[in-house]
Design a protein around this motif. Structure first.
Motif, mmCIF file in Angstrom:
data_model
loop_
_atom_site.group_PDB
_atom_site.id
_atom_site.type_symbol
_atom_site.label_atom_id
_atom_site.label_comp_id
_atom_site.label_asym_id
_atom_site.label_seq_id
_atom_site.Cartn_x
_atom_site.Cartn_y
_atom_site.Cartn_z
ATOM 1 N N HIS A 21 0.821 -1.114 -0.106
ATOM 2 C CA HIS A 21 -0.026 -0.176 -0.038
ATOM 3 C C HIS A 21 0.821 1.273 -0.158
ATOM 4 C CE1 HIS A 21 -2.557 3.233 1.897
ATOM 5 N NE2 HIS A 21 -3.615 2.632 1.419
ATOM 6 N N ILE A 22 0.711 2.017 -1.003
ATOM 7 C CA ILE A 22 1.592 3.149 -1.170
ATOM 8 C C ILE A 22 0.900 4.291 -1.268
ATOM 9 C CG2 ILE A 22 3.102 4.542 -2.555
ATOM 10 C CD1 ILE A 22 3.730 1.827 -4.280
ATOM 11 N N SER A 23 1.029 5.262 -0.078
ATOM 12 C CA SER A 23 0.580 6.472 0.068
ATOM 13 C C SER A 23 1.158 7.788 -0.663
ATOM 14 C CB SER A 23 0.079 6.909 1.313
ATOM 15 O OG SER A 23 -0.599 5.902 2.077
ATOM 16 N N LYS A 112 4.536 5.128 -10.655
ATOM 17 C CA LYS A 112 3.636 4.212 -11.356
ATOM 18 C C LYS A 112 4.060 3.584 -12.508
ATOM 19 C CE LYS A 112 -0.952 4.798 -13.798
ATOM 20 N NZ LYS A 112 -1.901 5.853 -14.373
ATOM 21 N N GLN A 113 4.974 4.157 -13.099
ATOM 22 C CA GLN A 113 5.653 3.495 -14.476
ATOM 23 C C GLN A 113 6.469 2.289 -14.051
ATOM 24 O OE1 GLN A 113 8.567 5.969 -16.284
ATOM 25 N NE2 GLN A 113 8.391 4.915 -17.921
ATOM 26 N N GLN A 114 7.193 2.503 -13.048
ATOM 27 C CA GLN A 114 8.063 1.501 -12.680
ATOM 28 C C GLN A 114 7.296 0.401 -12.069
ATOM 29 O OE1 GLN A 114 11.874 2.101 -10.711
ATOM 30 N NE2 GLN A 114 12.030 3.846 -11.784
ATOM 31 N N GLN A 116 4.054 -0.509 -12.764
ATOM 32 C CA GLN A 116 3.656 -1.308 -14.009
ATOM 33 C C GLN A 116 4.434 -1.963 -14.561
ATOM 34 O OE1 GLN A 116 1.890 2.124 -15.942
ATOM 35 N NE2 GLN A 116 -0.045 1.707 -15.163
ATOM 36 N N GLN A 117 5.796 -1.777 -14.859
ATOM 37 C CA GLN A 117 6.936 -2.621 -15.419
ATOM 38 C C GLN A 117 7.111 -3.661 -14.730
ATOM 39 O OE1 GLN A 117 10.081 0.286 -16.267
ATOM 40 N NE2 GLN A 117 9.016 0.954 -17.795
ATOM 41 N N ALA A 118 7.063 -3.615 -13.228
ATOM 42 C CA ALA A 118 7.413 -4.552 -12.593
ATOM 43 C C ALA A 118 6.249 -5.773 -12.374
ATOM 44 C CB ALA A 118 7.470 -4.069 -11.102
ATOM 45 N N GLY A 119 5.295 -5.703 -13.059
ATOM 46 C CA GLY A 119 4.391 -6.876 -13.236
ATOM 47 C C GLY A 119 4.064 -7.348 -11.709
ATOM 48 N N ASN A 120 4.084 -8.775 -11.855
ATOM 49 C CA ASN A 120 3.733 -9.537 -10.536
ATOM 50 C C ASN A 120 4.675 -9.195 -9.204
ATOM 51 O OD1 ASN A 120 1.461 -10.654 -11.781
ATOM 52 N ND2 ASN A 120 2.690 -12.713 -12.282
ATOM 53 N N ALA A 121 5.773 -8.649 -9.783
ATOM 54 C CA ALA A 121 6.719 -8.286 -8.590
ATOM 55 C C ALA A 121 6.497 -7.017 -7.757
ATOM 56 C CB ALA A 121 8.252 -7.916 -9.159
ATOM 57 N N ALA A 122 5.320 -6.436 -8.463
ATOM 58 C CA ALA A 122 4.965 -5.161 -7.559
ATOM 59 C C ALA A 122 4.129 -5.648 -6.619
ATOM 60 C CB ALA A 122 4.077 -4.315 -8.697
ATOM 61 N N ILE A 135 14.178 5.424 -6.755
ATOM 62 C CA ILE A 135 13.796 6.755 -7.182
ATOM 63 C C ILE A 135 14.007 7.952 -6.443
ATOM 64 C CG2 ILE A 135 11.497 8.022 -7.591
ATOM 65 C CD1 ILE A 135 10.305 5.421 -8.604
ATOM 66 N N GLU A 136 14.081 7.447 -4.908
ATOM 67 C CA GLU A 136 14.297 8.620 -3.893
ATOM 68 C C GLU A 136 15.959 9.016 -4.121
ATOM 69 O OE1 GLU A 136 13.348 9.058 0.856
ATOM 70 O OE2 GLU A 136 14.207 7.203 -0.073
ATOM 71 N N THR A 137 16.750 7.833 -4.352
ATOM 72 C CA THR A 137 18.030 8.069 -4.273
ATOM 73 C C THR A 137 18.517 9.173 -5.604
ATOM 74 O OG1 THR A 137 18.635 6.182 -3.438
ATOM 75 C CG2 THR A 137 20.418 7.345 -4.344
ATOM 76 N N SER A 138 17.780 8.636 -6.778
ATOM 77 C CA SER A 138 18.078 9.343 -8.095
ATOM 78 C C SER A 138 17.593 11.059 -7.771
ATOM 79 C CB SER A 138 17.355 8.615 -9.218
ATOM 80 O OG SER A 138 17.360 9.476 -10.341
#
Length: 197
Positions: A21-23, A112-114, A116-122, A135-138
């Motif tokens: 769950h991501i807020s 969201k993009q990553q 979606q790309q992760a598929g079931n790993a999400a 993403i935070e580090t970048s």
């Protein structure tokens, strides 16, 4: 009363979710908004985030399950927030332990993009955490190269908060704020917030 019952049941259900769950706290996060945001696995603050429990500023207790989180914040910060209804902004939420990540708004679409790309790993908590951390580090590397974070740090206030809000009664806290020699202006403001009601 039925509204509050449903609200609290929803907050409790979020805390029991097995899937990530991501807020995305990309704005005002107060009251019921804090309730549906703070109980999930991941809480992403941005430079636009403003967090508070305004119910505390009018003499009520911190609701929406926040009493489960506040005692675990560093250096009596939970007591300070609960008694004053003070606001935290942006990266201060991560410093306080209320947000798990700090990612500028301009990078939120990457989440969201990553995912979606992760598929079931999400559906895997560790994988989602890795995505958010990358993403935070970048984003942090880009921010420090340009202008850095715009929010003041909270860490300089934590020792004063610990000294003043670590007492067993509101009266003792008020006296500690009056006696505190470090950061007199901040102590005066905290005392005014404390005495509002």
């Amino acid at each position: 009363m039925a509204f509050f019952k449903q609200e609290y049941l929803t907050d409790a259900a979020i805390s029991q979710l097995q899937r990530p769950h991501i807020s995305l706290l990309d704005g005002i996060t107060m009251g019921g908004g804090a309730g549906v945001s703070m109980h999930g696995h991941f809480r992403v603050a941005t430079e636009k985030t403003v967090f508070a429990m305004p119910e505390c500023a009018i003499g009520l207790f911190p609701d929406v399950g926040m009493m489960a989180h506040l005692p675990h914040l560093p250096g009596e910060l939970g007591a300070y927030l609960a008694l004053t209804g003070a606001r935290l902004a942006g990266s201060q939420l991560k410093e306080a332990g209320l947000a798990t990540h700090f990612i500028p708004s301009s990078h939120l679409s990457q989440i969201k993009q990553q995912l979606q790309q992760a598929g079931n790993a999400a559906a895997d908590l560790a994988h989602v955490n890795n995505i958010l951390c990358d993403i935070e580090t970048s984003a942090a590397a880009g921010a420090s190269a340009s202008h850095g974070s715009s929010n003041g740090t909270l860490s300089s206030k934590v020792p004063v908060i610990a000294r003043c809000f670590g007492h067993r009664s509101v009266e003792d806290i008020a006296q500690a704020l009056e006696r505190e020699s470090a950061d007199k202006e901040w102590c005066k403001e905290a005392l005014q917030q404390l005495q509002r009601y």
